[in-house]
Each structure stands twice: as structure tokens, then as C-alpha cells.
Write an enzyme that holds these catalytic residues in place. Structure first.
Site, PDB file in Angstrom:
ATOM      1  N   GLY A  13       4.256 -50.858  25.061  1.00  0.00           N
ATOM      2  CA  GLY A  13       3.826 -49.676  25.133  1.00  0.00           C
ATOM      3  C   GLY A  13       2.410 -49.970  25.175  1.00  0.00           C
ATOM      4  O   GLY A  13       1.327 -49.196  24.698  1.00  0.00           O
ATOM      5  N   ALA A  14       2.053 -50.756  26.220  1.00  0.00           N
ATOM      6  CA  ALA A  14       0.491 -51.326  26.233  1.00  0.00           C
ATOM      7  C   ALA A  14      -0.034 -50.841  27.490  1.00  0.00           C
ATOM      8  O   ALA A  14      -0.976 -51.324  28.047  1.00  0.00           O
ATOM      9  CB  ALA A  14       0.578 -53.069  26.360  1.00  0.00           C
ATOM     10  N   TYR A 155      11.928 -37.786  15.131  1.00  0.00           N
ATOM     11  CA  TYR A 155      10.828 -38.949  15.204  1.00  0.00           C
ATOM     12  C   TYR A 155      10.495 -39.443  13.755  1.00  0.00           C
ATOM     13  O   TYR A 155      10.069 -40.752  13.694  1.00  0.00           O
ATOM     14  CB  TYR A 155       9.540 -38.177  15.520  1.00  0.00           C
ATOM     15  CG  TYR A 155       8.306 -39.020  15.787  1.00  0.00           C
ATOM     16  CD1 TYR A 155       8.059 -39.666  16.929  1.00  0.00           C
ATOM     17  CD2 TYR A 155       7.482 -39.118  14.871  1.00  0.00           C
ATOM     18  CE1 TYR A 155       7.062 -40.498  17.330  1.00  0.00           C
ATOM     19  CE2 TYR A 155       6.234 -39.963  15.323  1.00  0.00           C
ATOM     20  CZ  TYR A 155       6.161 -40.516  16.207  1.00  0.00           C
ATOM     21  OH  TYR A 155       4.968 -41.474  16.409  1.00  0.00           O
TER      22      TYR A 155
HETATM   23  N1  NAD Z   1      -1.325 -41.343  18.922  1.00  0.00           N
HETATM   24  C1  NAD Z   1      -0.864 -41.129  17.650  1.00  0.00           C
HETATM   25  O1  NAD Z   1      -1.411 -40.359  16.791  1.00  0.00           O
HETATM   26  C2  NAD Z   1       0.249 -41.842  17.005  1.00  0.00           C
HETATM   27  C3  NAD Z   1       0.502 -41.499  15.493  1.00  0.00           C
HETATM   28  C4  NAD Z   1       1.364 -42.422  14.905  1.00  0.00           C
HETATM   29  C5  NAD Z   1       2.198 -43.395  15.583  1.00  0.00           C
HETATM   30  N2  NAD Z   1       1.915 -43.548  16.888  1.00  0.00           N
HETATM   31  C6  NAD Z   1       2.749 -44.599  17.558  1.00  0.00           C
HETATM   32  O2  NAD Z   1       2.048 -45.496  18.269  1.00  0.00           O
HETATM   33  C7  NAD Z   1       2.723 -45.859  19.388  1.00  0.00           C
HETATM   34  C8  NAD Z   1       1.617 -46.019  20.512  1.00  0.00           C
HETATM   35  O3  NAD Z   1       1.394 -44.368  20.680  1.00  0.00           O
HETATM   36  P1  NAD Z   1       0.131 -43.966  21.814  1.00  0.00           P
HETATM   37  O4  NAD Z   1      -0.140 -42.732  21.045  1.00  0.00           O
HETATM   38  O5  NAD Z   1      -0.385 -45.218  22.201  1.00  0.00           O
HETATM   39  O6  NAD Z   1       1.307 -43.405  22.987  1.00  0.00           O
HETATM   40  P2  NAD Z   1       1.115 -43.359  24.500  1.00  0.00           P
HETATM   41  O7  NAD Z   1       2.110 -42.091  24.799  1.00  0.00           O
HETATM   42  O8  NAD Z   1      -0.103 -43.159  24.897  1.00  0.00           O
HETATM   43  O9  NAD Z   1       1.806 -44.592  24.916  1.00  0.00           O
HETATM   44  C9  NAD Z   1       3.461 -44.656  24.802  1.00  0.00           C
HETATM   45  C10 NAD Z   1       3.332 -46.141  25.335  1.00  0.00           C
HETATM   46  O10 NAD Z   1       4.838 -46.763  25.189  1.00  0.00           O
HETATM   47  C11 NAD Z   1       5.546 -46.774  26.549  1.00  0.00           C
HETATM   48  N3  NAD Z   1       6.889 -46.400  26.698  1.00  0.00           N
HETATM   49  C12 NAD Z   1       7.377 -45.148  26.326  1.00  0.00           C
HETATM   50  N4  NAD Z   1       8.737 -45.336  26.472  1.00  0.00           N
HETATM   51  C13 NAD Z   1       9.139 -46.634  27.008  1.00  0.00           C
HETATM   52  C14 NAD Z   1      10.083 -47.314  27.095  1.00  0.00           C
HETATM   53  N5  NAD Z   1      11.235 -46.867  26.781  1.00  0.00           N
HETATM   54  N6  NAD Z   1      10.097 -48.799  27.158  1.00  0.00           N
HETATM   55  C15 NAD Z   1       9.138 -49.182  27.305  1.00  0.00           C
HETATM   56  N7  NAD Z   1       8.017 -48.703  27.072  1.00  0.00           N
HETATM   57  C16 NAD Z   1       8.009 -47.465  26.710  1.00  0.00           C
HETATM   58  C17 NAD Z   1       4.627 -45.974  27.541  1.00  0.00           C
HETATM   59  O11 NAD Z   1       4.931 -46.513  28.687  1.00  0.00           O
HETATM   60  C18 NAD Z   1       3.106 -46.219  26.968  1.00  0.00           C
HETATM   61  O12 NAD Z   1       2.778 -47.599  27.537  1.00  0.00           O
HETATM   62  C19 NAD Z   1       3.993 -45.064  19.311  1.00  0.00           C
HETATM   63  O13 NAD Z   1       5.035 -46.048  18.898  1.00  0.00           O
HETATM   64  C20 NAD Z   1       3.764 -43.918  18.691  1.00  0.00           C
HETATM   65  O14 NAD Z   1       4.907 -43.461  18.074  1.00  0.00           O
HETATM   66  C21 NAD Z   1       1.040 -42.980  17.543  1.00  0.00           C
END
Ligand code: NAD
Length: 260
Positions: A13-14, A155
């Protein structure tokens, strides 16, 4: 500080958001980065790290697919010898009223957020045990692992599952020099949050774009949303030698939003 010289860090997820910020922070601290996501944008993150003087390769793959996960760790070992830290960060969300939520939404969110963490951690632990010098498994949960939220039962379940995986694995590998921890971001400004603002905003009362975010941020004791950098500080600490005696923990990084 260059705490991670000669350490190899795999992070899923990078391609953007929290994962990209964590990757860049590790790179600045000397680590070899393996940045992965299911979209080509991840190549630009590796390119940026290299341009800034860091070491990085990129890998496009799907964390829900065992063969793809294995290929990710093969690529890491081929490029940098051995994996020391694995950060299971890929995640997805959808937001729907219970009567509208499809089985497909449930399956997708559970597959990426929970099975994806399991598959990557499983592969990472096997590789870390093989080289025998210990390592770190760090999993991305969410404030919803503490306190489920409206319109996202899948979720919340997926992220509570991440806590369960973290605690179980921490016990299993505790004597191998491997720590396993999780973190719970609160409201972090990323692409995911933009979707949340729009869809929750509509379902909760027709908020104009950005308005729901502003209202929720007022509820954070520190009165600001978080950044990827805020999260990266915690994650690099958990990966460092200073965190050697911390395992099985789930730590909030949310400006005080949730205090349990
Ligand atoms: N942004 C927030 O407020 C928040 C809050 C709590 C938790 N999170 C968690 O933090 C993490 C990152 O969130 P973010 O806000 O940067 O999200 P984002 O949507 O900006 O990025 C998500 C990343 O996950 C990758 N991804 C999605 N499905 C995939 C798959 N099947 N295989 C490989 N890669 C995959 C995407 O390509 C992307 O790089 C997630 O696990 C999210 O649930 C985010």
C-alpha cells in the site's frame, strides 16, 4: 538519524498516502525499500526515493493473492538479500448502509485488509526466521479496530481482525527475535479520506465536500487531522531497536481521538 542502514523494509500500500510517507521516512533513515501496491503509481514512489539518494525497488502486486505475495518477497530478497521489516499497510474501504452493503463489498474489504495482512505476514515471518537475525512485523489497523463506526461493519471487522492476527503472531514468534505490532491511524489526510468525506458526508446528512472532515477534526483533542509523517514516526519507532521489548501491541496514532 540513520537507524535502518543495511535493513530491508517491505511495505504494501505504498503507492500513496500513509504507505508512501512511511516508505520515504525509512529511506531517509538509510533502509533498503521495497515499495509495493496494486497500481503502477508505486514505481514513481521508488523513483522519488532513488532521486532523493535512497535505495528502493517497486513491485506491483495484489496482497490477496498468495503467488503475488511470494513474488513480492522473492523480489525483495533478490534485490537486497534479506527482509528485516514487513509493513502490512494495503487497505480498502467502502461505506454503505447495511441494507445496501453487498457481499462483494464484504469479501473485498476482508480480503485486502485481513487476508492480505495474514498472507504478507506469513511470508515475511518465514523469510525472517530463515535468516535468523530477527525482525519486525507491523500491521496497519484503524481507529475502527477500537470503536466500530457507522456504515462500515466490514471495515471494522477487517481491522479488528488485524489486531487478532497481530496478537496471535506476536505470541508465536516471540522467541525468534521477531516483534509483531499494529497501529491505528485516526483521521489522516489521504485519498482514502477524500472518499470517506464524500460518501459518509452524503449518508450522514448531505455535507458539502470537506465539511464532514472539518467537523470530525474539531472532535480531535489536538484539533488537526494527521499526516502520513505523523504515522511514519510511530512505525519507524516500532521497527527500531528502541522497540525491541514491545510486541503484540496496537497503538493509536490519532491526535488523541481514541484513548483506549
Ligand atoms: N487515511 C486514514 O484516515 C486511515 C485511517 C485508518 C486506517 N487507515 C489505513 O491505512 C492504510 C493506508 O491508508 P491510506 O489512507 O494511505 O489509503 P490509500 O487509499 O491512499 O492507499 C491504499 C493503498 O493500498 C493499496 N492497495 C489497495 N488494494 C490493494 C491490493 N489488493 N493489493 C495491494 N495493494 C493494494 C493501494 O494501491 C494504495 O497504495 C489502509 O490499511 C487503511 O485502511 C487509513
Amino acid at each position: 538519524m540513520r537507524r535502518f542502514e543495511n535493513k530491508t523494509v517491505v511495505i504494501t500500500g505504498a503507492s500513496r498516502g500513509i504507505g508512501a510517507a512511511i516508505a520515504k521516512r525509512f529511506a531517509r533513515e538509510g533502509a533498503n525499500l521495497v515499495v509495493s501496491a496494486n497500481e503502477d503509481a508505486v514505481h514513481a514512489i521508488a523513483e522519488q526515493i532513488r532521486t532523493d539518494g535512497g535505495k528502493a525497488i517497486s513491485f506491483v502486486g495484489d496482497v490477496t493473492d498468495r503467488a503475488s505475495v511470494k513474488a513480492l518477497f522473492d523480489a525483495a530478497e533478490n534485490a537486497f538479500d534479506a527482509v528485516d521489516v514487513s509493513i502490512q499497510n494495503a487497505g480498502v474501504i467502502t461505506i454503505s448502509r447495511i441494507e445496501d452493503m453487498t457481499e462483494g463489498e464484504w469479501d473485498k474489504v476482508m480480503a485486502v485488509n485481513t487476508k492480505g495482512v495474514f498472507l504478507c505476514a506469513q511470508e515475511a515471518i518465514a523469510r525472517i526466521r530463515k535468516h535468523g537475525r530477527g525482525g519486525r512485523i507491523i500491521n496497519t489497523a484503524s481507529g475502527q479496530a477500537r470503536d466500530g463506526f457507522i456504515y462500515t461493519p466490514h471495515y471494522a471487522a477487517s481491522k479488528m481482525g488485524v489486531v487478532g492476527i497481530t496478537q496471535s503472531l506476536a505470541k508465536e514468534v516471540a522467541t525468534d527475535g521477531i516483534t509483531v505490532n499494529a497501529f491505528c491511524p485516526g483521521i489522516i489526510e489521504t485519498d482514502m479520506w477524500a472518499y470517506n468525506d464524500e460518501v459518509w458526508g452524503k449518508l450522514l446528512g448531505n455535507y458539502a465536500p470537506g465539511e464532514l472532515m472539518k467537523e470530525w477534526v474539531r472532535g480531535i483533542p489536538m484539533k488537526r487531522a494527521g499526516s502520513g509523517e505523523d504515522v511514519a514516526g510511530l512505525v519507524t519507532f516500532l521497527a527500531s531497536e528502541d522497540a525491541a521489548y514491545i510486541t503484540g501491541q496496537t497503538i493509536n496514532v490519532d491526535g488523541g481521538l481514541i484513548m483506549s
